[in-house]
Design a protein around this motif. Structure first.
Motif, PDB file in Angstrom:
ATOM      1  N   VAL A 148      42.748  44.443  38.375  1.00 23.45           N
ATOM      2  CA  VAL A 148      42.615  43.979  39.753  1.00 23.45           C
ATOM      3  C   VAL A 148      44.011  43.889  40.351  1.00 23.45           C
ATOM      4  CG1 VAL A 148      41.884  42.085  41.261  1.00 23.45           C
ATOM      5  CG2 VAL A 148      40.503  42.702  39.263  1.00 23.45           C
ATOM      6  N   VAL A 149      44.216  44.514  41.494  1.00 21.09           N
ATOM      7  CA  VAL A 149      45.490  44.461  42.214  1.00 21.09           C
ATOM      8  C   VAL A 149      45.253  43.765  43.533  1.00 21.09           C
ATOM      9  CG1 VAL A 149      47.310  45.821  43.323  1.00 21.09           C
ATOM     10  CG2 VAL A 149      46.380  46.534  41.104  1.00 21.09           C
ATOM     11  N   VAL A 150      46.158  42.867  43.901  1.00 19.94           N
ATOM     12  CA  VAL A 150      46.029  42.143  45.171  1.00 19.94           C
ATOM     13  C   VAL A 150      47.369  42.135  45.881  1.00 19.94           C
ATOM     14  CG1 VAL A 150      46.373  39.922  43.994  1.00 19.94           C
ATOM     15  CG2 VAL A 150      45.358  39.968  46.279  1.00 19.94           C
ATOM     16  N   ALA A 151      47.339  42.412  47.189  1.00 15.94           N
ATOM     17  CA  ALA A 151      48.541  42.374  48.019  1.00 15.94           C
ATOM     18  C   ALA A 151      48.699  40.995  48.632  1.00 15.94           C
ATOM     19  CB  ALA A 151      48.441  43.435  49.115  1.00 15.94           C
ATOM     20  N   PRO A 156      47.724  32.001  49.951  1.00 15.36           N
ATOM     21  CA  PRO A 156      46.616  31.223  49.395  1.00 15.36           C
ATOM     22  C   PRO A 156      45.406  32.068  49.018  1.00 15.36           C
ATOM     23  CG  PRO A 156      46.783  30.879  51.763  1.00 15.36           C
ATOM     24  CD  PRO A 156      48.010  31.634  51.352  1.00 15.36           C
ATOM     25  N   VAL A 157      45.172  33.162  49.747  1.00 23.34           N
ATOM     26  CA  VAL A 157      44.065  34.047  49.391  1.00 23.34           C
ATOM     27  C   VAL A 157      44.440  34.879  48.170  1.00 23.34           C
ATOM     28  CG1 VAL A 157      42.600  35.952  50.147  1.00 23.34           C
ATOM     29  CG2 VAL A 157      43.179  34.120  51.755  1.00 23.34           C
ATOM     30  N   GLY A 158      45.571  35.576  48.249  1.00 22.15           N
ATOM     31  CA  GLY A 158      45.959  36.470  47.170  1.00 22.15           C
ATOM     32  C   GLY A 158      46.157  35.776  45.838  1.00 22.15           C
ATOM     33  N   ALA A 159      46.797  34.610  45.853  1.00 21.84           N
ATOM     34  CA  ALA A 159      47.036  33.884  44.600  1.00 21.84           C
ATOM     35  C   ALA A 159      45.720  33.471  43.954  1.00 21.84           C
ATOM     36  CB  ALA A 159      47.908  32.661  44.869  1.00 21.84           C
ATOM     37  N   THR A 160      44.762  33.050  44.774  1.00 19.95           N
ATOM     38  CA  THR A 160      43.468  32.640  44.236  1.00 19.95           C
ATOM     39  C   THR A 160      42.695  33.838  43.718  1.00 19.95           C
ATOM     40  OG1 THR A 160      43.455  30.846  45.858  1.00 19.95           O
ATOM     41  CG2 THR A 160      41.391  31.297  44.737  1.00 19.95           C
ATOM     42  N   VAL A 161      42.778  34.966  44.410  1.00 22.10           N
ATOM     43  CA  VAL A 161      42.120  36.194  43.941  1.00 22.10           C
ATOM     44  C   VAL A 161      42.598  36.550  42.541  1.00 22.10           C
ATOM     45  CG1 VAL A 161      42.068  38.701  44.258  1.00 22.10           C
ATOM     46  CG2 VAL A 161      41.588  37.198  46.193  1.00 22.10           C
ATOM     47  N   GLY A 162      43.928  36.597  42.361  1.00 16.65           N
ATOM     48  CA  GLY A 162      44.457  37.003  41.066  1.00 16.65           C
ATOM     49  C   GLY A 162      44.049  36.075  39.936  1.00 16.65           C
ATOM     50  N   GLN A 163      44.034  34.784  40.208  1.00 13.75           N
ATOM     51  CA  GLN A 163      43.692  33.826  39.153  1.00 13.75           C
ATOM     52  C   GLN A 163      42.200  33.833  38.831  1.00 13.75           C
ATOM     53  OE1 GLN A 163      46.480  30.081  39.373  1.00 13.75           O
ATOM     54  NE2 GLN A 163      46.259  30.892  41.445  1.00 13.75           N
ATOM     55  N   ILE A 164      41.348  34.034  39.847  1.00 10.97           N
ATOM     56  CA  ILE A 164      39.916  34.161  39.558  1.00 10.97           C
ATOM     57  C   ILE A 164      39.658  35.444  38.766  1.00 10.97           C
ATOM     58  CG2 ILE A 164      37.622  34.467  40.571  1.00 10.97           C
ATOM     59  CD1 ILE A 164      38.461  32.650  42.855  1.00 10.97           C
ATOM     60  N   ALA A 165      40.379  36.510  39.097  1.00 12.09           N
ATOM     61  CA  ALA A 165      40.234  37.752  38.341  1.00 12.09           C
ATOM     62  C   ALA A 165      40.529  37.527  36.860  1.00 12.09           C
ATOM     63  CB  ALA A 165      41.150  38.831  38.915  1.00 12.09           C
ATOM     64  N   LYS A 166      41.584  36.775  36.564  1.00  7.01           N
ATOM     65  CA  LYS A 166      41.925  36.490  35.172  1.00  7.01           C
ATOM     66  C   LYS A 166      40.856  35.620  34.509  1.00  7.01           C
ATOM     67  CE  LYS A 166      46.071  35.644  33.786  1.00  7.01           C
ATOM     68  NZ  LYS A 166      46.216  36.788  32.848  1.00  7.01           N
ATOM     69  N   GLY A 174      49.887  41.441  40.880  1.00  6.14           N
ATOM     70  CA  GLY A 174      50.191  40.908  42.198  1.00  6.14           C
ATOM     71  C   GLY A 174      51.307  41.678  42.873  1.00  6.14           C
ATOM     72  N   ILE A 175      51.176  41.879  44.190  1.00  6.89           N
ATOM     73  CA  ILE A 175      52.196  42.543  44.995  1.00  6.89           C
ATOM     74  C   ILE A 175      52.680  41.553  46.044  1.00  6.89           C
ATOM     75  CG2 ILE A 175      52.691  44.447  46.564  1.00  6.89           C
ATOM     76  CD1 ILE A 175      50.401  45.991  45.213  1.00  6.89           C
ATOM     77  N   ALA A 176      54.002  41.387  46.136  1.00  7.72           N
ATOM     78  CA  ALA A 176      54.591  40.462  47.107  1.00  7.72           C
ATOM     79  C   ALA A 176      55.950  41.004  47.533  1.00  7.72           C
ATOM     80  CB  ALA A 176      54.722  39.061  46.505  1.00  7.72           C
ATOM     81  N   GLY A 177      56.607  40.295  48.455  1.00  5.50           N
ATOM     82  CA  GLY A 177      57.875  40.757  48.989  1.00  5.50           C
ATOM     83  C   GLY A 177      59.057  39.937  48.512  1.00  5.50           C
ATOM     84  N   GLY A 178      59.898  40.495  47.662  1.00  8.87           N
ATOM     85  CA  GLY A 178      61.121  39.829  47.223  1.00  8.87           C
ATOM     86  C   GLY A 178      61.027  39.236  45.838  1.00  8.87           C
TER      87      GLY A 178
END
Length: 337
Positions: A148-151, A156-166, A174-178
């Motif tokens: 699962v890849v999330v931008a 708050p949406v993306g972080a929750t998506v990734g953790q529910i996926a796990k 996870g993809i983020a800036g910096g």
């Protein structure tokens, strides 16, 4: 009772500017039957608000010029004509960018300060968390062993998506800036890999991090991130489209060749499911969302991060920062103690 409020003074072109807003003080009417007088404690700032500043066709009506900017709020009840709400109660409502409001009590939900920090009702246990839960599980349907890849993954949406996926047994990228945000993805949120979309070799890094391809891509951004993801999608991949923040301030179509044929070709050849959604489509799932996610937060399976800015007078500046990715976690304005 008087309220200080921020209204939409004019419709922005491109990035919203301070001159597109006006701060004013108004007299509030006494609460009528079924209404409550509220003092705003916390105001949520979210990317969808940029769309509400425009009068272009959308899934929700625009904020009218000279009207208070919209937004979810945690408030204290000061007066109420509804016996279900007493002075001193803390409620979740939709007062928008203002210090006080009169709201119909049918729109309010009582919060228990002892159950969870009040601000979580605007983030991981509120609309953003529910967006992640319903969009990922209904459209994405992650399976054990999938990728699962999330931008915008520190939001708050993306972080929750990734953790529910796990939690569901998938591998979360996870993809983020910096570098600060990618470090948070690894160290605070526990993603399996974290990629900086600003890196010149981002596409190569994505390919290396997804050797078995991508089964679910949770779209929050669009732009060059989606361009890199497209070629990595597996057959039957699912793409919940939650947001396209990279284009929210665009004033024209992006330059370059027409890539619609490329996208449609991938959809056809790989039997992709690409589905846009608004979380209100899945409100019947809220009864299962809250106990599930609040339990995961309580036992440490889901971490969250909040970026709290003090003072309503900093709202416009903070919102500009949100649209350029300056916030770290859920962006909240603290309006009063």
């Amino acid at each position: 009772m008087k309220s200080t409020r921020i209204v939409l003074a004019s419709r922005p072109t491109g990035m919203p500017q301070p001159e597109n807003f006006r701060t004013e003080t108004v007299e509030l009417e006494a609460p009528g039957p079924g209404h409550a007088l509220l003092q705003t404690l916390y105001l949520s700032l979210d990317p969808y608000m940029r769309g509400r500043m425009s009068d272009a066709p959308s899934y929700a009506p625009p904020v009218e010029v000279d009207q208070t900017m919209c937004g979810a709020t945690v408030s204290r009840v000061l007066e109420s004509t509804d016996p279900a709400f007493a002075p001193g109660d803390i409620v979740l409502g939709y007062a928008g960018w203002q210090t006080h409001s009169v709201e119909h009590t049918s729109y309010l939900r009582t919060l228990d300060p002892a159950a969870a920090p009040l601000t979580t009702a605007l983030g991981v246990l509120g609309m953003p968390g529910f967006t992640a839960y319903s969009g990922l599980l209904t459209i994405g349907r992650p399976q054990p062993g999938e990728t699962v890849v999330v931008a915008a993954a520190t939001g708050p949406v993306g972080a929750t998506v990734g953790q529910i996926a796990k939690i569901k047994g998938a591998r979360a990228i996870g993809i983020a800036g910096g570098p600060q945000k990618t470090a948070l993805l690894r160290d605070h949120f526990g993603f399996d890999a974290a990629l900086d979309h600003r890196a010149p070799d981002f596409a190569e890094q994505l390919a290396a991090a997804t050797p078995d391809g991508i089964d679910v891509y949770f779209e929050n951004v669009g732009g060059h991130v989606f361009d890199a993801v497209l070629s990595r999608l597996n057959k039957f991949a699912r793409i919940p489209v939650c947001g396209l923040v990279a284009g929210y301030n665009a004033t024209d179509l992006p330059p370059g060749p027409d890539r619609l044929g490329l996208l449609m070709g991938h959809i056809l050849r790989k039997s992709l499911t690409l589905r846009g959604f608004i979380q209100t489509e899945f409100l019947d799932q809220f009864g299962e969302f809250y106990p599930a996610v609040s339990g995961w937060v309580a036992n440490g399976d889901i971490a969250y991060l909040e970026d709290v800015v003090d003072g309503l007078d900093h709202t416009v500046e903070a919102f500009q920062g949100l649209l350029t990715g300056k916030n770290l976690g859920k962006l909240i304005i603290k309006v009063a103690d």
